[in-house]
Design a protein around this motif. Structure first.
Motif, PDB file in Angstrom:
ATOM      1  N   VAL A 169       0.850  -1.194   0.000  1.00  0.00           N
ATOM      2  CA  VAL A 169       0.000   0.000   0.000  1.00  0.00           C
ATOM      3  C   VAL A 169       0.884   1.242   0.000  1.00  0.00           C
ATOM      4  CG1 VAL A 169      -1.705   1.336   1.309  1.00  0.00           C
ATOM      5  CG2 VAL A 169      -1.885  -1.163   1.212  1.00  0.00           C
ATOM      6  N   ILE A 170       0.581   2.173  -0.907  1.00  0.00           N
ATOM      7  CA  ILE A 170       1.263   3.468  -0.956  1.00  0.00           C
ATOM      8  C   ILE A 170       0.205   4.546  -0.786  1.00  0.00           C
ATOM      9  CG2 ILE A 170       2.581   5.080  -2.382  1.00  0.00           C
ATOM     10  CD1 ILE A 170       3.751   2.621  -3.844  1.00  0.00           C
ATOM     11  N   THR A 171       0.381   5.432   0.197  1.00  0.00           N
ATOM     12  CA  THR A 171      -0.553   6.540   0.364  1.00  0.00           C
ATOM     13  C   THR A 171       0.157   7.857   0.104  1.00  0.00           C
ATOM     14  OG1 THR A 171      -0.200   6.874   2.751  1.00  0.00           O
ATOM     15  CG2 THR A 171      -1.807   5.207   2.108  1.00  0.00           C
ATOM     16  N   LEU A 172      -0.529   8.747  -0.590  1.00  0.00           N
ATOM     17  CA  LEU A 172      -0.007  10.068  -0.922  1.00  0.00           C
ATOM     18  C   LEU A 172      -0.876  11.104  -0.212  1.00  0.00           C
ATOM     19  CD1 LEU A 172       0.621   9.524  -4.754  1.00  0.00           C
ATOM     20  CD2 LEU A 172       2.213   9.185  -2.851  1.00  0.00           C
ATOM     21  N   ILE A 173      -0.279  11.824   0.722  1.00  0.00           N
ATOM     22  CA  ILE A 173      -1.026  12.702   1.624  1.00  0.00           C
ATOM     23  C   ILE A 173      -0.889  14.159   1.204  1.00  0.00           C
ATOM     24  CG2 ILE A 173      -1.162  13.529   4.015  1.00  0.00           C
ATOM     25  CD1 ILE A 173       0.013  10.711   4.793  1.00  0.00           C
ATOM     26  N   ASP A 174      -2.037  14.819   1.004  1.00  0.00           N
ATOM     27  CA  ASP A 174      -2.034  16.237   0.638  1.00  0.00           C
ATOM     28  C   ASP A 174      -3.396  16.823   0.962  1.00  0.00           C
ATOM     29  OD1 ASP A 174      -1.511  18.730  -0.366  1.00  0.00           O
ATOM     30  OD2 ASP A 174      -1.553  18.141  -2.480  1.00  0.00           O
ATOM     31  N   THR A 175      -3.581  17.243   2.197  1.00  0.00           N
ATOM     32  CA  THR A 175      -4.889  17.733   2.629  1.00  0.00           C
ATOM     33  C   THR A 175      -4.755  18.850   3.663  1.00  0.00           C
ATOM     34  OG1 THR A 175      -6.996  17.091   3.653  1.00  0.00           O
ATOM     35  CG2 THR A 175      -5.027  15.941   4.419  1.00  0.00           C
ATOM     36  N   PRO A 176      -5.632  19.863   3.586  1.00  0.00           N
ATOM     37  CA  PRO A 176      -5.664  20.883   4.636  1.00  0.00           C
ATOM     38  C   PRO A 176      -6.375  20.398   5.889  1.00  0.00           C
ATOM     39  CG  PRO A 176      -7.291  21.383   2.955  1.00  0.00           C
ATOM     40  CD  PRO A 176      -6.516  20.192   2.459  1.00  0.00           C
ATOM     41  N   GLY A 177      -6.848  19.153   5.866  1.00  0.00           N
ATOM     42  CA  GLY A 177      -7.515  18.566   7.028  1.00  0.00           C
ATOM     43  C   GLY A 177      -8.759  17.796   6.611  1.00  0.00           C
ATOM     44  N   ALA A 178      -9.252  16.978   7.500  1.00  0.00           N
ATOM     45  CA  ALA A 178     -10.518  16.293   7.239  1.00  0.00           C
ATOM     46  C   ALA A 178     -11.647  17.322   7.185  1.00  0.00           C
ATOM     47  CB  ALA A 178     -10.794  15.269   8.336  1.00  0.00           C
ATOM     48  N   PHE A 179     -12.669  17.046   6.399  1.00  0.00           N
ATOM     49  CA  PHE A 179     -13.773  17.994   6.264  1.00  0.00           C
ATOM     50  C   PHE A 179     -14.429  18.248   7.625  1.00  0.00           C
ATOM     51  CE2 PHE A 179     -18.294  18.926   5.156  1.00  0.00           C
ATOM     52  CZ  PHE A 179     -18.051  20.180   4.609  1.00  0.00           C
ATOM     53  N   PRO A 180     -14.540  19.539   8.036  1.00  0.00           N
ATOM     54  CA  PRO A 180     -15.026  19.847   9.392  1.00  0.00           C
ATOM     55  C   PRO A 180     -16.532  20.092   9.493  1.00  0.00           C
ATOM     56  CG  PRO A 180     -14.138  21.830   8.400  1.00  0.00           C
ATOM     57  CD  PRO A 180     -13.992  20.731   7.369  1.00  0.00           C
ATOM     58  N   GLY A 181     -17.285  19.772   8.453  1.00  0.00           N
ATOM     59  CA  GLY A 181     -18.716  20.064   8.479  1.00  0.00           C
ATOM     60  C   GLY A 181     -19.483  19.212   9.473  1.00  0.00           C
ATOM     61  N   ILE A 182     -20.619  19.740   9.925  1.00  0.00           N
ATOM     62  CA  ILE A 182     -21.453  19.038  10.896  1.00  0.00           C
ATOM     63  C   ILE A 182     -21.913  17.695  10.350  1.00  0.00           C
ATOM     64  CG2 ILE A 182     -23.677  19.094  12.104  1.00  0.00           C
ATOM     65  CD1 ILE A 182     -23.344  22.108  12.381  1.00  0.00           C
ATOM     66  N   GLU A 183     -22.235  17.684   9.035  1.00  0.00           N
ATOM     67  CA  GLU A 183     -22.735  16.435   8.453  1.00  0.00           C
ATOM     68  C   GLU A 183     -21.667  15.339   8.480  1.00  0.00           C
ATOM     69  OE1 GLU A 183     -21.682  19.218   4.935  1.00  0.00           O
ATOM     70  OE2 GLU A 183     -22.246  19.347   7.049  1.00  0.00           O
ATOM     71  N   ALA A 184     -20.401  15.721   8.330  1.00  0.00           N
ATOM     72  CA  ALA A 184     -19.322  14.732   8.400  1.00  0.00           C
ATOM     73  C   ALA A 184     -19.209  14.163   9.814  1.00  0.00           C
ATOM     74  CB  ALA A 184     -17.992  15.364   7.975  1.00  0.00           C
ATOM     75  N   GLU A 185     -19.363  15.017  10.800  1.00  0.00           N
ATOM     76  CA  GLU A 185     -19.316  14.554  12.186  1.00  0.00           C
ATOM     77  C   GLU A 185     -20.507  13.649  12.488  1.00  0.00           C
ATOM     78  OE1 GLU A 185     -16.818  14.908  14.033  1.00  0.00           O
ATOM     79  OE2 GLU A 185     -15.718  16.482  12.962  1.00  0.00           O
ATOM     80  N   GLU A 186     -21.675  14.000  11.933  1.00  0.00           N
ATOM     81  CA  GLU A 186     -22.864  13.180  12.157  1.00  0.00           C
ATOM     82  C   GLU A 186     -22.694  11.773  11.575  1.00  0.00           C
ATOM     83  OE1 GLU A 186     -26.344  16.649  12.201  1.00  0.00           O
ATOM     84  OE2 GLU A 186     -25.835  15.613  10.332  1.00  0.00           O
ATOM     85  N   ARG A 187     -21.936  11.682  10.488  1.00  0.00           N
ATOM     86  CA  ARG A 187     -21.744  10.377   9.855  1.00  0.00           C
ATOM     87  C   ARG A 187     -20.495   9.660  10.364  1.00  0.00           C
ATOM     88  NH1 ARG A 187     -22.775  13.511   5.306  1.00  0.00           N
ATOM     89  NH2 ARG A 187     -20.694  13.090   4.458  1.00  0.00           N
ATOM     90  N   GLY A 188     -19.872  10.183  11.415  1.00  0.00           N
ATOM     91  CA  GLY A 188     -18.796   9.452  12.084  1.00  0.00           C
ATOM     92  C   GLY A 188     -17.392   9.745  11.597  1.00  0.00           C
TER      93      GLY A 188
END
Length: 337
Positions: A169-188
Protein backbone atom coordinates in the motif's frame (compact mmCIF):
# COMPACT_ATOMS: atom_id res chain seq x y z
CA UNK A 1 -4.02 30.77 -20.73
CA UNK A 2 -3.83 30.32 -16.94
CA UNK A 3 -1.90 32.95 -15.02
CA UNK A 4 1.34 31.67 -13.55
CA UNK A 5 1.34 31.78 -9.75
CA UNK A 6 4.43 33.51 -8.35
CA UNK A 7 5.08 33.61 -4.61
CA UNK A 8 6.63 36.78 -3.15
CA UNK A 9 10.02 35.24 -2.42
CA UNK A 10 10.16 33.80 -5.97
CA UNK A 11 9.83 37.18 -7.72
CA UNK A 12 13.59 38.02 -7.98
CA UNK A 13 14.24 34.70 -9.73
CA UNK A 14 11.20 35.01 -12.01
CA UNK A 15 12.25 38.52 -13.05
CA UNK A 16 15.75 37.35 -13.97
CA UNK A 17 14.35 34.36 -15.85
CA UNK A 18 12.11 36.72 -17.86
CA UNK A 19 15.15 38.85 -18.70
CA UNK A 20 16.99 35.69 -19.75
CA UNK A 21 14.14 34.71 -22.09
CA UNK A 22 14.25 38.17 -23.70
CA UNK A 23 17.98 37.86 -24.27
CA UNK A 24 17.53 34.44 -25.89
CA UNK A 25 14.97 35.91 -28.30
CA UNK A 26 17.49 38.62 -29.21
CA UNK A 27 20.18 35.96 -29.65
CA UNK A 28 18.03 34.01 -32.10
CA UNK A 29 17.29 37.18 -34.05
CA UNK A 30 20.99 38.11 -34.16
CA UNK A 31 21.90 34.60 -35.33
CA UNK A 32 19.34 34.77 -38.15
CA UNK A 33 20.83 38.10 -39.26
CA UNK A 34 24.36 36.60 -39.14
CA UNK A 35 25.60 39.33 -36.81
CA UNK A 36 28.58 37.42 -35.41
CA UNK A 37 29.89 40.13 -33.08
CA UNK A 38 26.50 40.78 -31.50
CA UNK A 39 25.79 37.03 -31.26
CA UNK A 40 29.04 36.34 -29.42
CA UNK A 41 28.41 39.21 -27.01
CA UNK A 42 24.87 38.01 -26.28
CA UNK A 43 26.13 34.49 -25.72
CA UNK A 44 28.56 35.70 -23.07
CA UNK A 45 25.89 37.80 -21.36
CA UNK A 46 23.40 34.90 -21.39
CA UNK A 47 25.91 32.49 -19.86
CA UNK A 48 26.75 35.00 -17.14
CA UNK A 49 23.07 35.63 -16.41
CA UNK A 50 22.33 31.89 -16.32
CA UNK A 51 24.99 31.46 -13.64
CA UNK A 52 23.51 34.39 -11.72
CA UNK A 53 19.97 32.96 -11.93
CA UNK A 54 21.12 29.53 -10.76
CA UNK A 55 23.07 31.01 -7.84
CA UNK A 56 20.13 33.19 -6.80
CA UNK A 57 17.69 30.29 -7.11
CA UNK A 58 19.81 28.05 -4.88
CA UNK A 59 20.37 30.85 -2.38
CA UNK A 60 16.63 31.50 -2.04
CA UNK A 61 15.41 27.90 -1.89
CA UNK A 62 18.13 26.67 0.44
CA UNK A 63 17.19 29.30 3.02
CA UNK A 64 13.41 29.19 3.09
CA UNK A 65 11.55 29.95 6.29
CA UNK A 66 9.01 27.46 7.58
CA UNK A 67 6.15 29.68 6.40
CA UNK A 68 7.65 29.89 2.91
CA UNK A 69 7.78 26.08 2.79
CA UNK A 70 4.11 26.01 3.77
CA UNK A 71 3.42 28.31 0.81
CA UNK A 72 5.35 26.02 -1.54
CA UNK A 73 3.45 22.98 -0.24
CA UNK A 74 0.21 24.75 -1.18
CA UNK A 75 1.38 25.94 -4.60
CA UNK A 76 -1.55 25.39 -7.02
CA UNK A 77 0.78 24.09 -9.75
CA UNK A 78 2.28 21.44 -7.49
CA UNK A 79 1.63 17.84 -8.66
CA UNK A 80 -1.27 16.11 -6.93
CA UNK A 81 -1.99 12.42 -6.33
CA UNK A 82 -3.41 11.63 -9.78
CA UNK A 83 -0.52 13.48 -11.42
CA UNK A 84 1.97 11.27 -9.58
CA UNK A 85 0.03 8.11 -10.33
CA UNK A 86 0.00 8.74 -14.07
CA UNK A 87 3.65 9.89 -14.12
CA UNK A 88 5.03 7.06 -11.97
CA UNK A 89 2.76 4.08 -12.64
CA UNK A 90 0.98 2.16 -15.37
CA UNK A 91 -2.40 0.43 -15.71
CA UNK A 92 -4.06 2.40 -12.91
CA UNK A 93 -7.57 1.07 -12.19
CA UNK A 94 -9.49 3.45 -9.94
CA UNK A 95 -11.80 1.86 -7.38
CA UNK A 96 -14.70 3.88 -6.02
CA UNK A 97 -17.11 3.97 -3.12
CA UNK A 98 -17.08 2.96 0.53
CA UNK A 99 -19.87 0.35 0.09
CA UNK A 100 -21.93 2.18 2.72
CA UNK A 101 -22.93 5.65 1.56
CA UNK A 102 -21.18 7.19 -1.48
CA UNK A 103 -17.88 7.85 -3.28
CA UNK A 104 -15.82 10.65 -1.73
CA UNK A 105 -13.92 12.37 -4.57
CA UNK A 106 -11.42 13.93 -2.13
CA UNK A 107 -9.70 10.54 -1.89
CA UNK A 108 -8.77 8.47 -4.92
CA UNK A 109 -7.26 5.01 -5.06
CA UNK A 110 -6.85 1.79 -6.94
CA UNK A 111 -4.45 -0.84 -8.19
CA UNK A 112 -1.54 0.21 -10.40
CA UNK A 113 1.74 -1.23 -11.65
CA UNK A 114 4.97 0.26 -10.32
CA UNK A 115 7.72 -0.73 -12.72
CA UNK A 116 11.35 0.10 -13.42
CA UNK A 117 12.92 -2.12 -16.07
CA UNK A 118 16.41 -0.79 -15.38
CA UNK A 119 16.12 -1.76 -11.71
CA UNK A 120 14.39 -5.04 -12.59
CA UNK A 121 11.39 -4.11 -10.46
CA UNK A 122 7.73 -4.69 -11.36
CA UNK A 123 5.02 -4.83 -8.72
CA UNK A 124 1.29 -4.34 -8.52
CA UNK A 125 0.49 -1.91 -5.69
CA UNK A 126 -2.51 -0.25 -4.10
CA UNK A 127 -2.10 3.52 -4.30
CA UNK A 128 -4.39 5.85 -2.32
CA UNK A 129 -4.23 9.60 -1.86
CA UNK A 130 -5.94 12.91 -1.33
CA UNK A 131 -6.88 14.75 -4.50
CA UNK A 132 -7.36 18.51 -4.83
CA UNK A 133 -8.70 20.45 -7.82
CA UNK A 134 -6.98 22.91 -10.13
CA UNK A 135 -9.80 25.45 -10.36
CA UNK A 136 -12.97 26.40 -8.51
CA UNK A 137 -15.15 23.80 -10.25
CA UNK A 138 -12.76 20.89 -9.71
CA UNK A 139 -11.99 22.00 -6.15
CA UNK A 140 -15.68 21.90 -5.32
CA UNK A 141 -15.87 18.45 -6.92
CA UNK A 142 -12.88 17.29 -4.83
CA UNK A 143 -13.97 19.26 -1.74
CA UNK A 144 -10.55 20.97 -1.73
CA UNK A 145 -8.89 17.68 -0.79
CA UNK A 146 -10.80 17.49 2.52
CA UNK A 147 -12.09 13.94 2.91
CA UNK A 148 -15.32 13.00 4.65
CA UNK A 149 -15.92 9.75 6.59
CA UNK A 150 -16.76 7.95 3.36
CA UNK A 151 -13.34 8.85 1.97
CA UNK A 152 -11.54 7.24 4.90
CA UNK A 153 -13.83 4.21 4.75
CA UNK A 154 -13.10 3.89 1.02
CA UNK A 155 -9.37 4.10 1.76
CA UNK A 156 -9.69 1.38 4.40
CA UNK A 157 -11.68 -0.84 2.04
CA UNK A 158 -8.92 -0.55 -0.56
CA UNK A 159 -6.20 -1.25 2.02
CA UNK A 160 -7.95 -4.42 3.18
CA UNK A 161 -8.34 -5.44 -0.46
CA UNK A 162 -4.60 -4.93 -0.96
CA UNK A 163 -3.92 -7.06 2.10
CA UNK A 164 -6.18 -9.82 0.76
CA UNK A 165 -4.17 -10.00 -2.46
CA UNK A 166 -0.80 -9.39 -0.76
CA UNK A 167 -0.13 -6.06 -2.46
CA UNK A 168 1.87 -3.19 -0.89
CA UNK A 169 0.00 0.00 0.00
CA UNK A 170 1.26 3.47 -0.96
CA UNK A 171 -0.55 6.54 0.36
CA UNK A 172 -0.01 10.07 -0.92
CA UNK A 173 -1.03 12.70 1.62
CA UNK A 174 -2.03 16.24 0.64
CA UNK A 175 -4.89 17.73 2.63
CA UNK A 176 -5.66 20.88 4.64
CA UNK A 177 -7.51 18.57 7.03
CA UNK A 178 -10.52 16.29 7.24
CA UNK A 179 -13.77 17.99 6.26
CA UNK A 180 -15.03 19.85 9.39
CA UNK A 181 -18.72 20.06 8.48
CA UNK A 182 -21.45 19.04 10.90
CA UNK A 183 -22.73 16.43 8.45
CA UNK A 184 -19.32 14.73 8.40
CA UNK A 185 -19.32 14.55 12.19
CA UNK A 186 -22.86 13.18 12.16
CA UNK A 187 -21.74 10.38 9.86
CA UNK A 188 -18.80 9.45 12.08
CA UNK A 189 -15.74 11.40 10.94
CA UNK A 190 -13.74 10.77 14.11
CA UNK A 191 -14.66 7.07 14.19
CA UNK A 192 -13.67 6.60 10.55
CA UNK A 193 -10.23 8.12 11.11
CA UNK A 194 -9.72 6.22 14.37
CA UNK A 195 -10.70 2.95 12.67
CA UNK A 196 -8.12 3.59 9.95
CA UNK A 197 -5.40 4.11 12.55
CA UNK A 198 -6.20 0.79 14.20
CA UNK A 199 -6.46 -1.15 10.94
CA UNK A 200 -3.39 0.40 9.27
CA UNK A 201 -1.30 -0.50 12.31
CA UNK A 202 -2.20 -4.16 11.71
CA UNK A 203 -1.96 -4.47 7.91
CA UNK A 204 0.18 -7.47 6.99
CA UNK A 205 1.61 -5.89 3.85
CA UNK A 206 4.21 -3.11 3.43
CA UNK A 207 2.76 0.39 3.85
CA UNK A 208 4.55 3.56 2.70
CA UNK A 209 3.07 7.00 3.39
CA UNK A 210 4.32 10.08 1.53
CA UNK A 211 3.44 13.69 2.33
CA UNK A 212 3.38 15.34 -1.12
CA UNK A 213 1.92 18.69 -0.07
CA UNK A 214 -0.04 19.56 3.05
CA UNK A 215 -0.28 17.10 5.93
CA UNK A 216 -2.79 18.58 8.33
CA UNK A 217 -4.09 16.96 11.48
CA UNK A 218 -6.35 13.91 11.50
CA UNK A 219 -7.06 14.38 7.82
CA UNK A 220 -3.46 13.39 7.11
CA UNK A 221 -2.95 10.72 9.78
CA UNK A 222 -6.17 9.00 8.61
CA UNK A 223 -4.13 7.46 5.78
CA UNK A 224 -0.74 8.09 7.40
CA UNK A 225 0.17 5.04 9.49
CA UNK A 226 2.90 3.12 7.69
CA UNK A 227 6.19 1.28 7.89
CA UNK A 228 7.96 4.22 6.28
CA UNK A 229 6.83 7.85 6.46
CA UNK A 230 8.35 10.04 3.77
CA UNK A 231 8.08 13.78 3.16
CA UNK A 232 8.91 15.72 0.07
CA UNK A 233 11.38 18.51 0.79
CA UNK A 234 8.96 21.47 0.65
CA UNK A 235 5.93 20.05 2.46
CA UNK A 236 4.51 20.35 5.96
CA UNK A 237 3.00 17.92 8.47
CA UNK A 238 1.41 19.06 11.71
CA UNK A 239 -1.50 18.65 14.08
CA UNK A 240 -2.75 22.11 13.05
CA UNK A 241 -2.19 24.64 10.29
CA UNK A 242 -0.20 27.82 11.04
CA UNK A 243 -3.29 29.98 10.43
CA UNK A 244 -5.48 28.00 12.82
CA UNK A 245 -2.72 27.95 15.43
CA UNK A 246 -2.35 31.71 15.12
CA UNK A 247 -6.12 32.16 15.41
CA UNK A 248 -6.24 30.11 18.62
CA UNK A 249 -3.19 31.61 20.32
CA UNK A 250 -3.37 35.23 19.14
CA UNK A 251 -7.03 35.53 18.04
CA UNK A 252 -5.76 36.56 14.61
CA UNK A 253 -4.28 35.00 11.47
CA UNK A 254 -1.64 37.74 11.30
CA UNK A 255 0.83 35.66 13.33
CA UNK A 256 0.81 32.63 11.02
CA UNK A 257 4.53 33.01 10.29
CA UNK A 258 5.42 32.91 14.00
CA UNK A 259 3.06 29.95 14.42
CA UNK A 260 4.80 28.07 11.60
CA UNK A 261 8.16 28.60 13.30
CA UNK A 262 6.82 27.38 16.64
CA UNK A 263 5.10 24.32 15.17
CA UNK A 264 8.32 23.00 13.57
CA UNK A 265 6.32 21.41 10.78
CA UNK A 266 8.86 21.04 7.97
CA UNK A 267 10.49 17.85 6.73
CA UNK A 268 13.81 18.74 8.38
CA UNK A 269 12.07 19.36 11.72
CA UNK A 270 10.14 16.10 11.64
CA UNK A 271 13.12 14.02 10.55
CA UNK A 272 15.12 15.34 13.50
CA UNK A 273 12.22 14.48 15.84
CA UNK A 274 11.94 10.93 14.50
CA UNK A 275 8.39 11.45 13.22
CA UNK A 276 9.32 10.72 9.60
CA UNK A 277 11.94 8.41 8.14
CA UNK A 278 13.15 10.11 4.99
CA UNK A 279 13.08 13.35 3.00
CA UNK A 280 12.53 13.13 -0.75
CA UNK A 281 14.55 15.83 -2.50
CA UNK A 282 12.67 18.20 -4.80
CA UNK A 283 13.94 20.03 -7.90
CA UNK A 284 15.38 23.45 -7.06
CA UNK A 285 12.39 25.76 -6.78
CA UNK A 286 9.91 23.09 -5.73
CA UNK A 287 8.08 20.12 -7.22
CA UNK A 288 5.94 22.38 -9.41
CA UNK A 289 9.02 23.61 -11.29
CA UNK A 290 9.66 20.16 -12.77
CA UNK A 291 6.88 17.65 -11.96
CA UNK A 292 8.35 14.91 -14.17
CA UNK A 293 11.71 15.07 -12.38
CA UNK A 294 9.92 15.05 -9.01
CA UNK A 295 7.87 12.00 -10.01
CA UNK A 296 10.99 10.20 -11.24
CA UNK A 297 12.78 10.85 -7.95
CA UNK A 298 9.79 9.73 -5.87
CA UNK A 299 9.36 6.59 -7.97
CA UNK A 300 13.00 5.59 -7.39
CA UNK A 301 12.63 6.17 -3.64
CA UNK A 302 9.41 4.13 -3.47
CA UNK A 303 10.99 1.20 -5.30
CA UNK A 304 14.02 1.32 -3.02
CA UNK A 305 11.87 1.40 0.12
CA UNK A 306 9.48 -1.32 -1.08
CA UNK A 307 12.35 -3.60 -2.05
CA UNK A 308 13.64 -3.43 1.52
CA UNK A 309 10.22 -3.83 3.16
CA UNK A 310 9.27 -6.83 1.03
CA UNK A 311 12.12 -8.78 2.57
CA UNK A 312 10.34 -8.74 5.93
CA UNK A 313 7.74 -11.19 7.19
CA UNK A 314 4.20 -9.85 7.86
CA UNK A 315 4.57 -10.38 11.62
CA UNK A 316 7.78 -8.35 11.65
CA UNK A 317 6.20 -5.53 9.63
CA UNK A 318 3.27 -5.24 12.05
CA UNK A 319 5.48 -5.41 15.14
CA UNK A 320 7.93 -2.78 13.93
CA UNK A 321 5.15 -0.49 12.70
CA UNK A 322 3.41 -0.56 16.08
CA UNK A 323 6.65 -0.01 17.96
CA UNK A 324 7.47 2.89 15.66
CA UNK A 325 4.31 4.81 16.47
CA UNK A 326 4.20 3.76 20.13
CA UNK A 327 7.67 5.23 20.55
CA UNK A 328 6.72 8.71 19.31
CA UNK A 329 6.35 11.57 21.73
CA UNK A 330 7.53 12.18 25.27
CA UNK A 331 5.67 11.16 28.41
CA UNK A 332 6.19 10.36 32.07
CA UNK A 333 4.61 7.61 34.13
CA UNK A 334 4.04 8.13 37.84
CA UNK A 335 3.02 5.47 40.28
CA UNK A 336 -0.05 6.25 42.34
CA UNK A 337 0.05 6.34 46.10
Amino acid sequence: MATKVVLDFEKPVIELEAKLDEMRVCLNKSAREHNTVETDELNREILALEDKVEALRRSIYQNLTRWQKVQLARHPERPYTLDYIYMMMQDFVELSGDRHYYDDKAIVGGFARLEDTDAGYCRSVMVIGHQKGRDTKSNLYRNFGMAQPEGYRKALRLMKLAEKFNRPVITLIDTPGAFPGIEAEERGQAEAIARNLIEMASLRVPVICVIIGEGASGGAIGIGVGDRILMEENTWYSVISPESCSSILWRSWKYKEQAAEALKLTADDLLSQGIIDRIVEEPVGGAHRDPEAMASTLKSVLIEELTALEQKQPEELVRQRREKFAGMGVWNEEEGE
